[in-house]
Design an enzyme around this catalytic site. Sequence first.
Site, mmCIF file in Angstrom:
data_model
loop_
_atom_site.group_PDB
_atom_site.id
_atom_site.type_symbol
_atom_site.label_atom_id
_atom_site.label_comp_id
_atom_site.label_asym_id
_atom_site.label_seq_id
_atom_site.Cartn_x
_atom_site.Cartn_y
_atom_site.Cartn_z
ATOM 1 N N LYS A 119 32.541 87.277 54.401
ATOM 2 C CA LYS A 119 33.115 87.274 55.750
ATOM 3 C C LYS A 119 34.634 87.234 55.699
ATOM 4 O O LYS A 119 35.314 87.864 56.508
ATOM 5 C CB LYS A 119 32.574 86.100 56.580
ATOM 6 N N LYS A 200 22.034 93.942 53.696
ATOM 7 C CA LYS A 200 21.175 93.158 54.596
ATOM 8 C C LYS A 200 21.409 93.587 56.046
ATOM 9 O O LYS A 200 22.543 93.845 56.442
ATOM 10 C CB LYS A 200 21.555 91.681 54.408
ATOM 11 N N LYS A 203 23.756 91.149 62.271
ATOM 12 C CA LYS A 203 24.171 91.248 63.676
ATOM 13 C C LYS A 203 25.563 91.818 63.811
ATOM 14 O O LYS A 203 25.899 92.452 64.784
ATOM 15 C CB LYS A 203 24.230 89.849 64.296
HETATM 16 P P1 ATP Z 1 25.772 87.705 60.939
HETATM 17 O O1 ATP Z 1 25.508 88.899 60.094
HETATM 18 O O2 ATP Z 1 26.530 88.002 62.190
HETATM 19 O O3 ATP Z 1 26.264 86.531 60.170
HETATM 20 P P2 ATP Z 1 22.975 87.357 60.886
HETATM 21 O O4 ATP Z 1 22.342 88.629 61.330
HETATM 22 O O5 ATP Z 1 23.013 87.077 59.421
HETATM 23 O O6 ATP Z 1 24.406 87.264 61.523
HETATM 24 P P3 ATP Z 1 22.402 84.628 61.545
HETATM 25 O O7 ATP Z 1 22.601 84.009 62.862
HETATM 26 O O8 ATP Z 1 23.433 84.349 60.509
HETATM 27 O O9 ATP Z 1 22.253 86.195 61.657
HETATM 28 O O10 ATP Z 1 20.980 84.263 60.968
HETATM 29 C C1 ATP Z 1 19.935 83.701 61.702
HETATM 30 C C2 ATP Z 1 18.689 83.623 60.856
HETATM 31 O O11 ATP Z 1 18.216 84.944 60.565
HETATM 32 C C3 ATP Z 1 18.888 82.959 59.489
HETATM 33 O O12 ATP Z 1 17.747 82.175 59.194
HETATM 34 C C4 ATP Z 1 18.983 84.104 58.527
HETATM 35 O O13 ATP Z 1 18.559 83.766 57.223
HETATM 36 C C5 ATP Z 1 18.027 85.106 59.168
HETATM 37 N N1 ATP Z 1 18.404 86.478 58.831
HETATM 38 C C6 ATP Z 1 19.592 87.067 59.104
HETATM 39 N N2 ATP Z 1 19.585 88.345 58.676
HETATM 40 C C7 ATP Z 1 18.373 88.563 58.104
HETATM 41 C C8 ATP Z 1 17.755 89.701 57.478
HETATM 42 N N3 ATP Z 1 18.392 90.838 57.373
HETATM 43 N N4 ATP Z 1 16.493 89.555 57.017
HETATM 44 C C9 ATP Z 1 15.818 88.382 57.135
HETATM 45 N N5 ATP Z 1 16.350 87.281 57.716
HETATM 46 C C10 ATP Z 1 17.598 87.358 58.204
#
Ligand code: ATP
Length: 334
Positions: A119, A200, A203
Site C-alpha cells: 500500500k 488478488k 476493492k
Molecule cells: P483493499 O484491497 O482495499 O485493501 P480488500 O478487497 O482486500 O480491500 P478488505 O476490507 O481488506 O478488502 O478485506 C475484507 C476481508 O475480505 C478480509 O477477511 C480479507 O482477507 C478478505 N479478502 C479480501 N480480498 C480477498 C480475495 N481476493 N479473496 C479472498 N478473500 C479476500
Amino acid sequence: MGFPLGHMIPRVLSGVQPSGNLHIGNYLGALTNWVRIQHDYESIFCIVDLHAVTVFQKPDELRVSIRDLAALFLASGIDPKHSRIVVQSSVPAHAELAWLLTCVTPMGWLERMTQFKAKAALQESIGDGLFQYPVLMAADILLYQAAIVPVGEDQLQHLELTRDIAQRFNALYGETFVMPATKLPAVGARIMGLDDPSAKMSKSATGAGHMVALLDPPERIKKTIMRATTDSGSGVDFETMGPGVANLLNIFQAFADWSNDQMRAHFAGMRYGDLKKQVAEMVVSKLEPLQARYREITSDSGYLDGVLRAGAEAVTPVADSTVRLVKQRMGLGA
Ligand code: ATP
Ligand code: LTN
C-alpha cells in the site's frame, strides 16, 4: 436484541473496511465463512472505518459506505438477533487499546508487513496510520478476547503479528490476552483478479474487468466473467490449467459448495466459453437474492440504525473491561 455478550462460548471477530465496493473475494473469503460459523460462537463483525481512514476517504462517501457495508453484512446472512455488527469508531476502546499495544510493538515487526509495503508503494506520502494499521487490527481482536478470526488468506501475516503482540504483552505484564486462531475458508480464501489472475481481487483496484462487485447488475457480472483472462488452451485440464482457469473454477466451487470430485466430473474437458457461462450463471443466481435483501434493508434506515446501535451497546462493556484490565496491568490509571 439477542443474548448479552457473556463470554460463555468462544468469541469470533472479524472486520471489513468500508473503503469501496465489496466484491466476490470479500464475500467468499470472509462473509460466507462468517455466516457459516456465526451461530456456533459469540460473533462480532466490525465495519473497520478507522482502518479505512489510513488512506484519504471523502467524508460524505465514507458515511454512506459505512451504512452500505452494514446492509451488505445483513444481506449476506449475518443474523443481527445473534451476531453483533459494530462500527469500529463508535466504540472508543478500539483506538485506546491500539495505542497501548503500539507501545509494546517493535517497529521492525511492522516494517515486515507485506500489505503495508504494497500500500505504501502506491502512496505519495505515507501516513503513520498506514504503518500502525496492523496494531489497530490486533486491538480489534484482542479487545474482545476473540478465539477465532475468520479471514481471507491475505490477512495471515496480520494474524501472526496479532499473536506476537499478544504474546509479548502477556510476557511483559502477565497473562492477559486469549491467543486468537485464524480460520480460512476451505475454498475461496484467495480469489484472484478476473483481468489478471496473478493479483488478488481487491476493492481498491481500478481496472475495468478486475472484479465482480456484490451489487453489480446481472448483465455486468456476465460480461466481466465472459471476458475473464484464461490461457491459450481451449478446454479445462485439471493437470495443466493456468491461474485464470483455476480462479474461475475456484469461484464456481466456492459458490456451489461442490466437492473436488464433483468439480472434476462436471468440468473436465469443458470448453472455456462454456465454463465461463456456467460460472456467470452460478454467480448471478447466488447474488440476485443477496441484492434483493440489500434493497429491502436499505429501504428502512431506522432498522439499520437500530442494528448498529444495539451492536455498539452490547460490545462496549466487554471492550471497556479489557481496556481497564490492560491499563491496570501496565500500571496506568487509579
Ligand atoms: P483493499 O484491497 O482495499 O485493501 P480488500 O478487497 O482486500 O480491500 P478488505 O476490507 O481488506 O478488502 O478485506 C475484507 C476481508 O475480505 C478480509 O477477511 C480479507 O482477507 C478478505 N479478502 C479480501 N480480498 C480477498 C480475495 N481476493 N479473496 C479472498 N478473500 C479476500
Ligand atoms: N485488516 C483487515 C480488516 C480488519 C480485520 C480486523 C480483520 C480490521 N480489523 C480484525 C479481522 C479481524 C483487512 O484489511 N482485510
